[in-house]
Design a protein around this motif. Structure first.
Motif, mmCIF file in Angstrom:
data_model
loop_
_atom_site.group_PDB
_atom_site.id
_atom_site.type_symbol
_atom_site.label_atom_id
_atom_site.label_comp_id
_atom_site.label_asym_id
_atom_site.label_seq_id
_atom_site.Cartn_x
_atom_site.Cartn_y
_atom_site.Cartn_z
ATOM 1 N N PHE A 69 0.974 -1.586 0.363
ATOM 2 C CA PHE A 69 -0.276 0.225 0.264
ATOM 3 C C PHE A 69 1.179 0.985 0.209
ATOM 4 C CE2 PHE A 69 -2.635 -3.211 2.344
ATOM 5 C CZ PHE A 69 -3.764 -3.478 1.034
ATOM 6 N N ASN A 100 -0.543 -7.118 15.324
ATOM 7 C CA ASN A 100 -1.780 -6.773 15.094
ATOM 8 C C ASN A 100 -0.893 -6.208 13.883
ATOM 9 O OD1 ASN A 100 -2.529 -5.690 18.187
ATOM 10 N ND2 ASN A 100 -3.914 -7.283 16.331
ATOM 11 N N GLY A 101 -1.361 -5.291 12.271
ATOM 12 C CA GLY A 101 -0.666 -4.673 11.203
ATOM 13 C C GLY A 101 -0.278 -5.577 10.140
ATOM 14 N N SER A 102 -0.245 -7.120 10.934
ATOM 15 C CA SER A 102 1.146 -8.079 9.887
ATOM 16 C C SER A 102 1.182 -8.407 8.405
ATOM 17 C CB SER A 102 1.541 -9.340 11.051
ATOM 18 O OG SER A 102 0.120 -10.246 11.034
ATOM 19 N N GLY A 103 -0.571 -7.919 8.149
ATOM 20 C CA GLY A 103 -1.172 -8.647 7.094
ATOM 21 C C GLY A 103 -2.514 -9.669 6.997
ATOM 22 N N LYS A 104 -2.995 -9.981 8.445
ATOM 23 C CA LYS A 104 -3.697 -10.879 7.861
ATOM 24 C C LYS A 104 -4.575 -10.829 6.886
ATOM 25 C CE LYS A 104 -3.830 -11.247 12.050
ATOM 26 N NZ LYS A 104 -2.738 -10.339 12.822
ATOM 27 N N SER A 105 -5.499 -9.833 7.493
ATOM 28 C CA SER A 105 -6.328 -9.752 6.527
ATOM 29 C C SER A 105 -6.393 -9.551 5.015
ATOM 30 C CB SER A 105 -7.449 -8.213 7.500
ATOM 31 O OG SER A 105 -7.944 -8.830 8.594
ATOM 32 N N THR A 106 -5.406 -8.402 4.761
ATOM 33 C CA THR A 106 -4.964 -8.348 3.878
ATOM 34 C C THR A 106 -3.992 -9.766 2.997
ATOM 35 O OG1 THR A 106 -3.505 -6.561 4.673
ATOM 36 C CG2 THR A 106 -2.834 -6.937 2.408
HETATM 37 N N1 LIG Z 1 -6.283 -0.173 1.957
HETATM 38 C C1 LIG Z 1 -4.696 0.218 2.303
HETATM 39 N N2 LIG Z 1 -4.318 1.426 1.925
HETATM 40 C C2 LIG Z 1 -3.505 1.573 3.021
HETATM 41 N N3 LIG Z 1 -2.666 0.594 4.262
HETATM 42 C C3 LIG Z 1 -3.859 -0.679 4.482
HETATM 43 C C4 LIG Z 1 -4.843 -0.858 3.320
HETATM 44 N N4 LIG Z 1 -5.066 -1.992 4.326
HETATM 45 C C5 LIG Z 1 -4.593 -2.380 5.037
HETATM 46 N N5 LIG Z 1 -3.733 -1.719 4.694
HETATM 47 C C6 LIG Z 1 -2.494 -1.709 6.152
HETATM 48 O O1 LIG Z 1 -1.111 -2.685 5.528
HETATM 49 C C7 LIG Z 1 -0.814 -3.567 7.463
HETATM 50 C C8 LIG Z 1 -2.111 -4.493 7.509
HETATM 51 O O2 LIG Z 1 -3.399 -4.549 7.824
HETATM 52 P P1 LIG Z 1 -3.778 -5.751 8.360
HETATM 53 O O3 LIG Z 1 -5.532 -5.327 8.651
HETATM 54 O O4 LIG Z 1 -3.770 -6.714 6.597
HETATM 55 O O5 LIG Z 1 -3.701 -6.929 9.307
HETATM 56 P P2 LIG Z 1 -4.187 -7.865 10.329
HETATM 57 O O6 LIG Z 1 -2.525 -8.590 10.628
HETATM 58 O O7 LIG Z 1 -5.209 -8.074 9.655
HETATM 59 O O8 LIG Z 1 -4.326 -6.617 11.599
HETATM 60 P P3 LIG Z 1 -5.063 -6.830 12.947
HETATM 61 O O9 LIG Z 1 -4.547 -8.021 13.232
HETATM 62 O O10 LIG Z 1 -4.985 -5.407 13.140
HETATM 63 O O11 LIG Z 1 -6.347 -7.178 11.961
HETATM 64 C C9 LIG Z 1 -1.705 -2.234 8.688
HETATM 65 O O12 LIG Z 1 -0.890 -1.495 8.084
HETATM 66 C C10 LIG Z 1 -2.950 -1.383 7.601
HETATM 67 O O13 LIG Z 1 -2.721 0.155 7.755
#
Ligand SMILES: Nc1ncnc2c1ncn2[C@@H]1O[C@H](COP(=O)(O)OP(=O)(O)OP(=O)(O)O)[C@@H](O)[C@H]1O
Length: 204
Positions: A15, A40-46
């Motif tokens: 991103f 948190n923020g490691s990218g699981k949802s991504t």
């Molecule tokens: N559309 C986007 N634009 C910019 N940054 C993004 C976008 N989507 C996610 N991010 C960033 O990517 C990183 C990973 O986000 P993600 O939601 O995948 O993490 P996660 O591991 O699921 O987090 P959590 O445990 O907090 O749910 C975060 O820093 C988030 O801010």
């Protein structure tokens, strides 16, 4: 249900200037229950969004095959059921109205009917309650049911028990065991209990 495979080859997602996923290579197949954990923020949802085709890799590839045929990214969503705490839902609908609406778009697994679902969710006594008037745990059960009971080869569950009490979490594990056969299931969570039945783990 047709055999499903998801293959990520050197897949990366960034991103802006920030790489969230780098060089990710793996192949996942129907019948597996994959746990995805990481801070948190490691990218699981991504990663889930890359897997379901909602996001396109910035580098590398993400390929889905069903019954040996490649599925175009634009129609991969038809084969995916997904739930996560950030999903929006039309709160003015009753539970039954929401289920009718949802399963009109996403067919149900064979053998299930709309009248079965409130009972399976253990929400039959509140089936005509508006979602806005439901507790967060009830709402989460409805969302989980909308994914668990959909006839999709791929099931993505992001923090599935986040608002559930212990009894409801046991209900979730039991329903997942009954309805995951041959499907490819991913659970993204940092709660070890959510991941207890996983056949394989991915740590980001
Ligand atoms: N559309 C986007 N634009 C910019 N940054 C993004 C976008 N989507 C996610 N991010 C960033 O990517 C990183 C990973 O986000 P993600 O939601 O995948 O993490 P996660 O591991 O699921 O987090 P959590 O445990 O907090 O749910 C975060 O820093 C988030 O801010």
């Amino acid at each position: 249900m047709h055999p499903v495979t998801l293959k990520l080859d050197k897949a990366g997602k960034r991103f802006g200037r920030h790489w969230i996923i780098r060089d990710f290579t793996d192949t996942f197949s129907g019948g597996e229950l994959i746990g995805i954990k990481g801070r948190n923020g490691s990218g699981k949802s991504t990663l889930l969004r890359l897997l379901c085709g909602q996001l396109t890799p910035s580098r590398g590839s993400s390929v889905c095959t069903i019954g040996g045929k490649e599925v175009a990214p634009a129609v991969r969503y038809k084969h995916v059921a997904w739930t996560g705490p950030y999903l929006e839902i039309v709160e003015e609908l009753t539970i039954v109205e929401f289920l009718q609406f949802h399963f009109a778009l996403k067919p149900m697994l064979p053998g299930l009917t709309l009248t079965d679902i409130p009972q399976r969710l253990e929400l039959d006594h509140v089936r005509n309650r508006k979602i806005t008037d439901c507790s967060s745990g009830m709402r989460q059960r409805v969302l989980l049911g909308s994914a668990l009971y959909a006839a999709t080869e791929i099931l993505l569950l992001d923090e599935p028990t986040v608002t559930l009490d212990e009894e409801a979490a046991e209900w979730f594990h039991s329903e997942l065991r009954k309805f995951r056969h041959e499907r490819l299931v991913f659970i993204a969570s940092n709660d070890p209990d959510d991941l207890r039945d996983c056949t394989r783990m991915v740590t980001l």
